[in-house]
Design a protein around this motif. Structure first.
Motif, PDB file in Angstrom:
ATOM      1  N   VAL A   1       0.839  -1.203   0.000  1.00 52.13           N
ATOM      2  CA  VAL A   1       0.000   0.000   0.000  1.00 52.13           C
ATOM      3  C   VAL A   1       0.871   1.249   0.000  1.00 52.13           C
ATOM      4  O   VAL A   1       0.639   2.195  -0.763  1.00 52.13           O
ATOM      5  N   PHE A   2       1.903   1.262   0.851  1.00 53.88           N
ATOM      6  CA  PHE A   2       2.799   2.410   0.952  1.00 53.88           C
ATOM      7  C   PHE A   2       3.467   2.703  -0.384  1.00 53.88           C
ATOM      8  O   PHE A   2       3.533   3.853  -0.849  1.00 53.88           O
ATOM      9  N   ILE A   3       3.992   1.660  -1.025  1.00 52.06           N
ATOM     10  CA  ILE A   3       4.682   1.837  -2.314  1.00 52.06           C
ATOM     11  C   ILE A   3       3.713   2.385  -3.362  1.00 52.06           C
ATOM     12  O   ILE A   3       4.047   3.285  -4.133  1.00 52.06           O
ATOM     13  N   ALA A   4       2.506   1.850  -3.368  1.00 45.46           N
ATOM     14  CA  ALA A   4       1.513   2.293  -4.354  1.00 45.46           C
ATOM     15  C   ALA A   4       1.179   3.776  -4.194  1.00 45.46           C
ATOM     16  O   ALA A   4       1.153   4.536  -5.177  1.00 45.46           O
ATOM     17  N   VAL A   5       0.956   4.224  -2.959  1.00 44.51           N
ATOM     18  CA  VAL A   5       0.531   5.625  -2.755  1.00 44.51           C
ATOM     19  C   VAL A   5       1.692   6.595  -2.948  1.00 44.51           C
ATOM     20  O   VAL A   5       1.497   7.705  -3.461  1.00 44.51           O
ATOM     21  N   THR A   6       2.904   6.201  -2.565  1.00 43.15           N
ATOM     22  CA  THR A   6       4.039   7.127  -2.729  1.00 43.15           C
ATOM     23  C   THR A   6       4.469   7.220  -4.192  1.00 43.15           C
ATOM     24  O   THR A   6       4.805   8.314  -4.673  1.00 43.15           O
ATOM     25  N   LEU A   7       4.453   6.101  -4.903  1.00 43.74           N
ATOM     26  CA  LEU A   7       4.820   6.157  -6.319  1.00 43.74           C
ATOM     27  C   LEU A   7       3.781   6.937  -7.124  1.00 43.74           C
ATOM     28  O   LEU A   7       4.119   7.588  -8.124  1.00 43.74           O
ATOM     29  N   ALA A   8       2.532   6.905  -6.667  1.00 43.65           N
ATOM     30  CA  ALA A   8       1.470   7.632  -7.365  1.00 43.65           C
ATOM     31  C   ALA A   8       1.649   9.148  -7.265  1.00 43.65           C
ATOM     32  O   ALA A   8       1.201   9.896  -8.139  1.00 43.65           O
ATOM     33  N   GLN A   9       2.294   9.615  -6.181  1.00 43.15           N
ATOM     34  CA  GLN A   9       2.480  11.055  -5.998  1.00 43.15           C
ATOM     35  C   GLN A   9       3.951  11.461  -6.143  1.00 43.15           C
ATOM     36  O   GLN A   9       4.383  12.487  -5.638  1.00 43.15           O
ATOM     37  N   LEU A  10       4.700  10.649  -6.890  1.00 44.48           N
ATOM     38  CA  LEU A  10       6.136  10.866  -7.058  1.00 44.48           C
ATOM     39  C   LEU A  10       6.437  12.179  -7.778  1.00 44.48           C
ATOM     40  O   LEU A  10       5.763  12.539  -8.742  1.00 44.48           O
ATOM     41  N   ASP A  11       7.465  12.881  -7.301  1.00 44.41           N
ATOM     42  CA  ASP A  11       7.962  14.085  -7.978  1.00 44.41           C
ATOM     43  C   ASP A  11       9.328  13.741  -8.572  1.00 44.41           C
ATOM     44  O   ASP A  11      10.333  13.693  -7.849  1.00 44.41           O
ATOM     45  N   PRO A  12       9.401  13.469  -9.872  1.00 45.09           N
ATOM     46  CA  PRO A  12      10.667  13.042 -10.500  1.00 45.09           C
ATOM     47  C   PRO A  12      11.816  14.014 -10.262  1.00 45.09           C
ATOM     48  O   PRO A  12      12.988  13.594 -10.229  1.00 45.09           O
ATOM     49  N   ALA A  13      11.518  15.292 -10.079  1.00 42.27           N
ATOM     50  CA  ALA A  13      12.590  16.283  -9.876  1.00 42.27           C
ATOM     51  C   ALA A  13      13.385  15.985  -8.607  1.00 42.27           C
ATOM     52  O   ALA A  13      14.588  16.290  -8.530  1.00 42.27           O
ATOM     53  N   LEU A  14      12.718  15.415  -7.598  1.00 43.02           N
ATOM     54  CA  LEU A  14      13.412  15.106  -6.343  1.00 43.02           C
ATOM     55  C   LEU A  14      14.427  13.976  -6.511  1.00 43.02           C
ATOM     56  O   LEU A  14      15.343  13.826  -5.691  1.00 43.02           O
ATOM     57  N   LEU A  15      14.260  13.174  -7.566  1.00 44.86           N
ATOM     58  CA  LEU A  15      15.154  12.032  -7.802  1.00 44.86           C
ATOM     59  C   LEU A  15      16.120  12.276  -8.966  1.00 44.86           C
ATOM     60  O   LEU A  15      16.810  11.362  -9.406  1.00 44.86           O
ATOM     61  N   ALA A  16      16.174  13.494  -9.450  1.00 44.90           N
ATOM     62  CA  ALA A  16      17.028  13.814 -10.602  1.00 44.90           C
ATOM     63  C   ALA A  16      18.495  13.511 -10.297  1.00 44.90           C
ATOM     64  O   ALA A  16      19.007  13.894  -9.237  1.00 44.90           O
ATOM     65  N   PRO A  17      19.191  12.812 -11.202  1.00 46.01           N
ATOM     66  CA  PRO A  17      20.615  12.497 -10.988  1.00 46.01           C
ATOM     67  C   PRO A  17      21.470  13.731 -10.737  1.00 46.01           C
ATOM     68  O   PRO A  17      22.530  13.641 -10.089  1.00 46.01           O
ATOM     69  N   SER A  18      21.039  14.889 -11.212  1.00 51.33           N
ATOM     70  CA  SER A  18      21.815  16.121 -11.004  1.00 51.33           C
ATOM     71  C   SER A  18      21.893  16.495  -9.529  1.00 51.33           C
ATOM     72  O   SER A  18      22.756  17.277  -9.126  1.00 51.33           O
ATOM     73  N   THR A  19      20.989  15.937  -8.713  1.00 51.38           N
ATOM     74  CA  THR A  19      20.992  16.240  -7.273  1.00 51.38           C
ATOM     75  C   THR A  19      21.839  15.249  -6.474  1.00 51.38           C
ATOM     76  O   THR A  19      22.017  15.424  -5.273  1.00 51.38           O
ATOM     77  N   TYR A  20      22.355  14.207  -7.146  1.00 56.14           N
ATOM     78  CA  TYR A  20      23.093  13.157  -6.431  1.00 56.14           C
ATOM     79  C   TYR A  20      24.464  13.675  -5.983  1.00 56.14           C
ATOM     80  O   TYR A  20      25.065  14.529  -6.643  1.00 56.14           O
ATOM     81  N   PRO A  21      24.973  13.146  -4.883  1.00 53.88           N
ATOM     82  CA  PRO A  21      26.338  13.505  -4.445  1.00 53.88           C
ATOM     83  C   PRO A  21      27.364  12.832  -5.359  1.00 53.88           C
ATOM     84  O   PRO A  21      26.998  12.032  -6.226  1.00 53.88           O
ATOM     85  N   PRO A  22      28.667  13.111  -5.180  1.00 53.36           N
ATOM     86  CA  PRO A  22      29.703  12.460  -6.002  1.00 53.36           C
ATOM     87  C   PRO A  22      29.640  10.933  -5.880  1.00 53.36           C
ATOM     88  O   PRO A  22      29.206  10.393  -4.855  1.00 53.36           O
TER      89      PRO A  22
END
Length: 450
Positions: free
Chosen positions: A187-208
């Protein structure tokens, strides 16, 4: 007079190294199912990983935590292959301890590694018990520090009682808990993936990249529980076939869960917010879609997961300390029957976990427990390489696992020495303590024989 607990059929078989004996289920009752063994591993890993570690992992790997979990899962699976092959050949309730004895004999390497394994188990279990207390206090007592400690102590005592009751009850308890957790996580995975903001996971935000690789030593902490499966060898019917099945099933479920949950959390909350909420980050991530009910559901799931992890780790500690006492690697008191049931190894372990949980800041040493465990698994994988013909393991897979573990350890050690010399010093101190305890007990053991 104290009585040493007799070894299980699996223990005797593992000690002799006779494959025909090891597979003889008629030697005694086998009360653990494949599902129960796999769920024991899942319960141990999930409690230690997602609920107790997500915020701290985010502080190192940022939004790339999912990638860190994936890499750590690959390392764990490679090591799981070695452990599964050893467990199929030498099934025993002593788990990794039995494998070390087979690979290195009863010398200093086995003894020192066994002390390190015991330390890591105590740290992991205490940390997860604290997480249980924090979630319980947040859910029922407005984050009361006093109630957090009371609940932390309560779960340790309750789980010790479950382990005294025996393997059949452990199997049933773990199965029920993990099935509930899987439903909640779905249930948790379903509801969080449904409201996902791709910008928060952008590779440009990753550390070295070096930080992500370094964080693998920390996120590997989330997979330490896979070794609990190896301790079911003495309780599984036909362990040659069933132990590897349980090992791979537990790892497949857990790696998938970690990646999906990490993507859901870091795709829903900014990294700073995940770090700020720490242990309760999952419950906070569920709140936008499910409201206060979502927070409560995930908090209850956390209570189940962390109690399940404490249960699985104490189960493993009982088996390992009994085997170590039986072989003389640990003082015999660990194998003596306790007055209230079980072994004194169970009592000693529960008391030490209580003291760690109530008196030590465990968030400061989470990475310490992980790196100690990585070092032990490296020694175990090298042992599997030495026994590769007997256990019929593929050399390429063993070598890849050893190389991957060495890379993670070296990168982590260098980064730790550079950024946190206190933690590096603590790592050296724990190794020195293990060596000192082995030398002291070896001298006492020699005097007793004279």
């Amino acid at each position: 007079m104290d009585e040493t607990v007799p070894s299980s059929p699996g223990d005797r078989d593992g000690a002799t190294g006779d494959p025909s004996a090891a597979g003889d289920d008629s030697a005694g009752a086998r009360s653990m199912t494949v599902r129960g063994a796999a769920f024991l591993g899942v319960g141990s890993m999930v409690g230690a990983g997602i609920f107790a570690l997500l915020g701290e992992a985010g502080a190192v790997a940022g939004a790339a935590v999912w990638l860190s979990f994936l890499l750590a899962g690959v390392v764990a699976t490679l090591q799981g292959y070695a452990v599964a092959k050893l467990g199929a050949r030498y099934p025993s309730s002593g788990g990794i301890v039995t494998f070390l004895l087979q690979a290195y004999g009863r010398g200093h390497i086995t003894a020192t590694a066994s002390w390190l394994l015991y330390f890591a188990a105590l740290i992991v279990t205490a940390m997860v018990a604290v997480s249980f207390g924090n979630y319980g206090a947040a859910l029922f007592f407005d984050d009361s520090t006093v109630w957090s400690k009371i609940l932390t102590a309560a779960v340790i005592v309750l789980v010790a009682a479950v382990n005294i009751a025996g393997t059949t009850l452990i199997d049933r308890v773990q199965t029920v808990i993990v099935l509930i957790l899987l439903a909640v996580f779905a249930v948790f995975i379903a509801v969080t993936l449904a409201q996902l903001d791709p910008a928060l996971l952008a590779p440009s935000t990753y550390p070295p990249a070096v930080d992500i690789v370094s964080s693998v030593a920390l996120t590997f902490f989330a997979y330490l529980g896979f070794t609990v499966v190896s301790f079911t060898g003495g309780d599984l019917p036909d362990p040659h076939r069933n132990l590897p099945r349980a090992m791979y099933l537990s790892l497949a479920i857990t790696v998938t869960l970690y990646i999906l949950i990490a993507v859901g959390v870091f795709g829903t909350l900014p990294v700073d917010e995940v770090i700020a909420h720490g242990d309760t980050a999952l419950a906070v991530a569920a709140k936008p879609a499910l409201g206060d009910a979502g927070f409560a559901i995930m908090a209850l799931a956390a209570l189940l997961a962390t109690s399940s992890s404490v249960n699985a780790n104490i189960y493993a500690a009982v088996g390992s300390t009994a085997k170590l006492a039986e072989t003389g690697t640990f003082p015999p008191v660990f194998g003596h029957r306790a007055l209230i049931g079980g072994t004194r190894g169970l009592t000693i372990s529960a008391v030490l976990i209580l003291l760690l949980a109530l008196l030590v800041d465990l968030t400061a040493i989470a990475s310490l427990g992980s790196v100690v465990a990585l070092a032990i698994f490296l020694v175990t994988s090298i042992g599997a390489f030495r026994l590769r013909k007997e256990i019929r393991a593929r050399t390429a897979i063993l070598v890849t696992g050893i190389a991957a573990t060495v890379i993670v350890l070296v990168v982590f050690a260098v980064q730790t020495l550079r950024t946190s010399p206190q933690t590096f010093t603590a790592m050296v101190a724990v190794l020195a303590l293990a060596v000192a305890l082995e030398l002291i007990w070896d001298r006492l053991r020699t005097r007793r024989r004279v």
